[in-house]
Design an enzyme around this catalytic site. Sequence first.
Site, PDB file in Angstrom:
ATOM      1  CB  THR A 110     -13.962   1.251  26.752  1.00  0.00           C
ATOM      2  OG1 THR A 110     -15.291   1.771  26.869  1.00  0.00           O
ATOM      3  CG2 THR A 110     -13.341   1.834  25.499  1.00  0.00           C
ATOM      4  CB  VAL A 116     -22.561   7.038  18.619  1.00  0.00           C
ATOM      5  CG1 VAL A 116     -21.061   7.303  18.521  1.00  0.00           C
ATOM      6  CG2 VAL A 116     -23.027   6.192  17.442  1.00  0.00           C
TER       7      VAL A 116
END
Length: 295
Positions: free
Chosen positions: A164, A193
């Site tokens: 990320t 998700v």
Amino acid sequence: MPAGTTRPALILHGGAGARRERNYDREIVHMREVVEAMKARLEAGASALDVVVEATAMLEESGLYVAGRGASPNLAGAYELDASLMEGSTRRAGAVAALQGFKSPITAARAVMDRTPHVMLAGEGAALFAMDQGLEAIGDEAAWFTHAGQGEDNHPPGTLSHGTVGCCVLDTHGVLAAGTSTAGVFGKMPGRVGDTPIPGAGSWADEGAAVSCTGQGEYFIRVAAGAQVGWRVGSGQSLAEATRGVIDQIGALGGDGGLIALDAAGNIADPFNSQGMKRAWLRPDGEIGVEVFGR
């Protein structure tokens, strides 16, 4: 520097899950370049929200991290990208989930914030919105994506390996903001998700703290990681205590990763329980630092 009462500060990350056997010289150089560019923007009076988007977009564009151009595909071979951002003084937030076909998820999240009454758009709806807003499409995926995370997986098969990027900013007006962008965990199921596009989990900003998380997102959702840091700081804990407490909770559940955070005084925190976490910062005194493994 424009008139203001606050010295700006910033911290960004390129993801937890770094492995000691890998060389991160390129990422270290790039993160420093991003911080230096954003220092100039902040000193010129740019808002925290603008700097969060610009810094995160630079991380996405570089292809060096598992976000944006460096994204990893899901099990069906599709690239589903997530992002969120939040402004502390107003609690405005924007997010996209499972976005396909567009280069900058954080830019799409900002458009959701600014141009819709919603907080999050997902899947086909997010893509249609991005197209309608004239956001930059990818085109040839084979030529665009760099697969930056190859070789960074330090988890056994079947577990949630990850990557990320994100940024937290305090501007010269004392406003905090945070943003996060990702391709999600490696080998994820289509439609999965994680925490990244969820304000309160992957990103959070209020008057006291700004937070961006990176790691096994399922665990960060379960503890409301970003918002919990904000609540802890608001209840009187130091930023260091608040962030370490949240990472310890995640570790106790069996999850790994880290987070970056910034408070209204310009203090930074960057706890993690993975091997490493790529991060860089600007302190209020102007000091710029970059680190992957050390504390």
